[in-house]
Design a protein around this motif. Structure first.
Motif, mmCIF file in Angstrom:
data_model
loop_
_atom_site.group_PDB
_atom_site.id
_atom_site.type_symbol
_atom_site.label_atom_id
_atom_site.label_comp_id
_atom_site.label_asym_id
_atom_site.label_seq_id
_atom_site.Cartn_x
_atom_site.Cartn_y
_atom_site.Cartn_z
ATOM 1 N N LEU A 1 0.827 -1.202 0.000
ATOM 2 C CA LEU A 1 0.000 0.000 0.000
ATOM 3 C C LEU A 1 0.865 1.257 0.000
ATOM 4 C CD1 LEU A 1 -2.691 1.433 0.139
ATOM 5 C CD2 LEU A 1 -2.731 1.028 2.615
ATOM 6 N N GLU A 2 1.926 1.254 0.798
ATOM 7 C CA GLU A 2 2.823 2.406 0.838
ATOM 8 C C GLU A 2 3.457 2.667 -0.524
ATOM 9 O OE1 GLU A 2 3.502 4.548 3.492
ATOM 10 O OE2 GLU A 2 1.700 3.547 4.221
ATOM 11 N N ASN A 3 3.897 1.605 -1.178
ATOM 12 C CA ASN A 3 4.534 1.756 -2.489
ATOM 13 C C ASN A 3 3.544 2.265 -3.530
ATOM 14 O OD1 ASN A 3 6.992 0.855 -1.516
ATOM 15 N ND2 ASN A 3 6.651 -1.263 -2.114
ATOM 16 N N LYS B 1 4.074 13.934 -13.441
ATOM 17 C CA LYS B 1 3.604 15.174 -12.794
ATOM 18 C C LYS B 1 2.999 14.894 -11.427
ATOM 19 C CE LYS B 1 1.081 16.590 -16.345
ATOM 20 N NZ LYS B 1 1.512 15.751 -17.489
ATOM 21 N N GLY B 2 2.646 13.640 -11.161
ATOM 22 C CA GLY B 2 2.104 13.246 -9.867
ATOM 23 C C GLY B 2 0.597 13.318 -9.808
ATOM 24 N N CYS B 3 -0.032 12.257 -9.318
ATOM 25 C CA CYS B 3 -1.476 12.280 -9.077
ATOM 26 C C CYS B 3 -1.764 13.111 -7.826
ATOM 27 C CB CYS B 3 -2.016 10.873 -8.860
ATOM 28 S SG CYS B 3 -1.932 9.798 -10.305
ATOM 29 N N ILE B 4 -2.882 13.811 -7.843
ATOM 30 C CA ILE B 4 -3.342 14.497 -6.635
ATOM 31 C C ILE B 4 -4.103 13.468 -5.810
ATOM 32 C CG2 ILE B 4 -4.804 16.313 -5.690
ATOM 33 C CD1 ILE B 4 -3.368 16.622 -9.207
ATOM 34 N N VAL B 5 -3.575 13.115 -4.657
ATOM 35 C CA VAL B 5 -4.182 12.102 -3.789
ATOM 36 C C VAL B 5 -4.804 12.810 -2.597
ATOM 37 C CG1 VAL B 5 -3.808 10.033 -2.418
ATOM 38 C CG2 VAL B 5 -2.510 10.378 -4.535
ATOM 39 N N VAL B 6 -6.128 12.680 -2.460
ATOM 40 C CA VAL B 6 -6.885 13.389 -1.431
ATOM 41 C C VAL B 6 -7.398 12.375 -0.410
ATOM 42 C CG1 VAL B 6 -8.860 14.892 -0.990
ATOM 43 C CG2 VAL B 6 -7.556 15.125 -3.129
ATOM 44 N N PHE B 7 -7.143 12.648 0.863
ATOM 45 C CA PHE B 7 -7.609 11.783 1.947
ATOM 46 C C PHE B 7 -8.554 12.529 2.868
ATOM 47 C CE2 PHE B 7 -4.050 8.911 1.059
ATOM 48 C CZ PHE B 7 -4.614 7.683 1.369
ATOM 49 N N PRO C 1 -3.894 5.812 5.941
ATOM 50 C CA PRO C 1 -2.543 6.260 5.607
ATOM 51 C C PRO C 1 -2.417 7.748 5.267
ATOM 52 C CG PRO C 1 -3.501 5.203 3.703
ATOM 53 C CD PRO C 1 -4.544 5.142 4.788
ATOM 54 N N GLY C 2 -3.485 8.497 5.446
ATOM 55 C CA GLY C 2 -3.395 9.922 5.151
ATOM 56 C C GLY C 2 -2.339 10.635 5.964
ATOM 57 N N ASN C 3 -2.080 10.137 7.166
ATOM 58 C CA ASN C 3 -1.101 10.798 8.043
ATOM 59 C C ASN C 3 0.344 10.419 7.729
ATOM 60 O OD1 ASN C 3 -0.986 8.182 8.960
ATOM 61 N ND2 ASN C 3 -1.667 8.630 11.037
ATOM 62 N N GLN C 4 0.548 9.582 6.733
ATOM 63 C CA GLN C 4 1.893 9.092 6.443
ATOM 64 C C GLN C 4 2.546 9.776 5.245
ATOM 65 O OE1 GLN C 4 2.722 7.607 9.300
ATOM 66 N NE2 GLN C 4 3.731 5.964 8.189
ATOM 67 N N HIS C 5 1.770 10.521 4.483
ATOM 68 C CA HIS C 5 2.291 11.050 3.223
ATOM 69 C C HIS C 5 2.045 12.543 3.165
ATOM 70 C CE1 HIS C 5 2.943 6.988 1.607
ATOM 71 N NE2 HIS C 5 1.841 6.687 2.272
ATOM 72 N N LYS C 6 3.069 13.314 3.436
ATOM 73 C CA LYS C 6 2.913 14.770 3.460
ATOM 74 C C LYS C 6 2.586 15.324 2.078
ATOM 75 C CE LYS C 6 7.860 16.003 3.019
ATOM 76 N NZ LYS C 6 8.375 14.644 2.857
ATOM 77 N N GLY D 1 -5.083 17.708 13.258
ATOM 78 C CA GLY D 1 -3.707 17.583 13.728
ATOM 79 C C GLY D 1 -2.718 18.142 12.728
ATOM 80 N N ASN D 2 -1.447 17.828 12.931
ATOM 81 C CA ASN D 2 -0.369 18.420 12.131
ATOM 82 C C ASN D 2 -0.448 18.084 10.652
ATOM 83 O OD1 ASN D 2 0.872 19.729 14.276
ATOM 84 N ND2 ASN D 2 2.155 17.965 14.793
ATOM 85 N N GLN D 3 -1.101 16.976 10.300
ATOM 86 C CA GLN D 3 -1.151 16.597 8.887
ATOM 87 C C GLN D 3 -2.355 17.196 8.149
ATOM 88 O OE1 GLN D 3 -1.313 14.260 11.376
ATOM 89 N NE2 GLN D 3 0.655 13.196 11.383
#
Length: 206
Positions: A38-40, A53-59, A74-79, A100-102
Motif C-alpha cells: 500500500l505504501e509503495n 507530474k504526480g497524481c493528486i491524492v486526497v484523503f 494512511p493519510g497521516n503518512q504522506h505529506k 492535527g499536524n497533517q
C-alpha cells in the motif's frame, strides 16, 4: 486498496479520492491496513502518476470521536497528499472529526446530500464527504491547466483557502517544515477551500 491505486495510475487518473482509512494508534484495523504494498502504491501515485507530474491524492482526515482524533492512516503518512477535515454549516470544526499536524484544508462535511446504495439518497456526515469537494476543485484546476504538477495543484488549493470565514477564532500560524502556503492551524488547516479563488488563480473566469 493497493491494486485499486495502481490501476488508477496505470489508466491515467489525475486525482485519487480516498474517503477511507483507519485510526493510527495501535488498532487492529490500522495493523490490517499497513503494508509495504500500500505504501509503495501511494508513493508511486504521488510521484510518478500523470506521466511524472504526480497524481493528486486526497484523503479524508477521519472521524476521530473517541480515538484520540488523530488523522487516520494512511493519510497521516504522506505529506505530499492532501488531507481534508470537515466543518459544519455554522463554519466551525465538528468535535468528532480528526485533526492535527497533517491536516491541510477543510470542506463541508455535515448534512451532505449524496447517493447511497439501491438508487437512493441520504444526508450524511463525515470527512469522507468533505474530501470529494476538494477532489472536485483539483479537477476544475486541471480542466484549465492540465500541465500543472501535483505540488502546484496542492499549493493552489491551500493558498487560496479562506481563513476568515469561521465562526470560531482559530489560532493561525505559519505551518512548520511543510508547505508555506499561508497561515495554518491544526483544527482547520489552511482554511475552507474556495473553488472560485483556486480556479481564478490559474485562469480568467467570466
Amino acid at each position: 486498496l493497493a491494486k485499486g491505486i495502481n490501476y488508477a495510475v496505470e489508466h491515467g487518473a489525475d486525482i485519487i479520492n480516498c474517503s477511507w482509512g483507519s485510526p493510527w494508534k495501535g488498532t487492529d484495523a490500522e495493523e490490517h491496513l499497513k503494508s509495504s504494498m500500500l505504501e509503495n502504491a501511494l508513493e508511486d501515485a504521488l510521484k510518478d502518476g500523470r506521466d511524472g507530474k504526480g497524481c493528486i491524492v486526497v484523503f479524508g482526515a477521519g472521524n476521530g470521536k473517541d480515538l484520540q482524533q488523530e488523522i487516520y492512516y494512511p493519510g497521516n503518512q504522506h505529506k505530499e497528499s492532501l488531507v481534508v477535515g470537515a466543518i459544519n454549516s455554522m463554519k466551525r470544526k465538528v468535535d468528532a472529526y480528526s485533526f492535527g499536524n497533517q491536516l491541510d484544508v477543510v470542506a463541508p462535511g455535515d448534512g451532505v446530500h449524496t447517493t447511497i446504495l439501491d438508487n437512493g439518497y441520504d444526508i450524511v456526515n463525515g470527512t469522507s464527504f468533505a474530501a470529494p469537494y476538494v477532489s472536485g476543485i483539483a479537477a476544475l484546476i486541471l480542466s484549465v491547466r492540465p500541465d500543472l504538477t501535483r505540488e502546484e495543484v496542492v499549493d493552489i488549493i491551500e493558498s487560496t483557502a479562506r481563513n476568515d470565514v469561521f465562526s470560531v477564532n482559530y489560532s493561525f500560524k505559519n505551518k512548520p517544515l511543510l508547505r508555506p502556503n499561508g497561515p495554518w492551524c491544526e483544527e482547520v488547516g489552511y482554511g475552507l477551500v474556495d473553488a472560485h479563488a483556486a480556479v481564478s488563480s490559474v485562469a480568467s473566469i467570466y
